[in-house]
Scaffold this motif. Structure first.
Motif, short mmCIF file in Angstrom:
data_model
loop_
_atom_site.label_atom_id
_atom_site.label_comp_id
_atom_site.label_asym_id
_atom_site.label_seq_id
_atom_site.Cartn_x
_atom_site.Cartn_y
_atom_site.Cartn_z
N ARG A 88 -6.64 -6.83 0.07
CA ARG A 88 -5.76 -7.69 0.89
C ARG A 88 -5.13 -8.80 0.08
O ARG A 88 -4.01 -9.20 0.34
N GLU A 89 -5.87 -9.31 -0.89
CA GLU A 89 -5.33 -10.39 -1.72
C GLU A 89 -4.09 -9.92 -2.47
O GLU A 89 -3.08 -10.62 -2.53
N GLU A 90 -4.16 -8.73 -3.04
CA GLU A 90 -3.00 -8.17 -3.76
C GLU A 90 -1.83 -7.96 -2.79
O GLU A 90 -0.68 -8.25 -3.12
N PHE A 91 -2.12 -7.45 -1.59
CA PHE A 91 -1.09 -7.27 -0.57
C PHE A 91 -0.44 -8.61 -0.23
O PHE A 91 0.78 -8.72 -0.18
N ASN A 92 -1.27 -9.63 0.01
CA ASN A 92 -0.74 -10.95 0.37
C ASN A 92 0.20 -11.49 -0.70
O ASN A 92 1.26 -12.01 -0.39
N LYS A 93 -0.21 -11.37 -1.96
CA LYS A 93 0.62 -11.86 -3.06
C LYS A 93 1.93 -11.09 -3.15
O LYS A 93 3.00 -11.67 -3.35
N ALA A 94 1.86 -9.77 -3.02
CA ALA A 94 3.06 -8.95 -3.21
C ALA A 94 4.00 -8.95 -2.02
O ALA A 94 5.22 -8.94 -2.19
N ILE A 95 3.47 -8.99 -0.82
CA ILE A 95 4.31 -8.83 0.37
C ILE A 95 4.52 -10.13 1.13
O ILE A 95 5.65 -10.52 1.38
N LEU A 96 3.46 -10.78 1.51
CA LEU A 96 3.60 -11.96 2.36
C LEU A 96 4.28 -13.13 1.66
O LEU A 96 5.04 -13.87 2.28
N GLU A 97 4.03 -13.28 0.37
CA GLU A 97 4.63 -14.40 -0.33
C GLU A 97 6.10 -14.17 -0.65
O GLU A 97 6.79 -15.09 -1.03
N THR A 98 6.56 -12.92 -0.48
CA THR A 98 7.96 -12.62 -0.75
C THR A 98 8.78 -12.45 0.52
O THR A 98 9.99 -12.37 0.48
N GLU A 99 8.10 -12.36 1.67
CA GLU A 99 8.81 -12.15 2.95
C GLU A 99 9.54 -13.39 3.37
O GLU A 99 9.12 -14.49 3.20
#
Length: 111
Positions: free
Chosen positions: A100-111
């Motif tokens: 989830r941490e990798e997902f958060n960095k890649a997706i949520l921080e760029t949305e």
């Protein structure tokens, strides 16, 4: 203004992802999409094994989300699921995140 909980829904699965659990997960995803959630993340950290019907359920859930204009992601797959993805070329359709941490960095921080 949308709140993060309105934008993202995480589904945590566990045990064996087979036809029965896969169908429940697909129904859950349909309900989530009907509520207008834009991003669905399926966390497979606690899934010990996935069979072909479980894989089919993941694909149908992905199609449901994408057809509604949303985004569908998975994370935390084990070696068995990774091998299943490689054998079926699923990595062309879904790119799993390590966690989830990798997902958060890649997706949520760029949305």
């Amino acid at each position: 203004m949308l709140k993060m909980k309105d934008v993202l829904q995480v589904i945590e699965l566990e045990g064996i992802l087979d036809g029965i659990k896969g169908n429940k997960m697909r129904r859950d995803v349909s309900d989530i999409v009907d509520k207008g959630v834009a991003i669905v993340l399926v966390d497979l950290q606690k899934v010990s094994f996935m069979d072909s019907s479980g894989l089919g359920s993941i694909l149908l859930a992905c199609k449901t989300v994408r057809s509604a204009g949303g985004k569908f992601y998975i994370c935390s797959i084990n070696d068995q699921i990774r091998m299943l993805f490689e054998l079926t070329k699923m990595e062309r359709v879904l790119t799993p995140f390590a966690n989830r941490e990798e997902f958060n960095k890649a997706i949520l921080e760029t949305e």
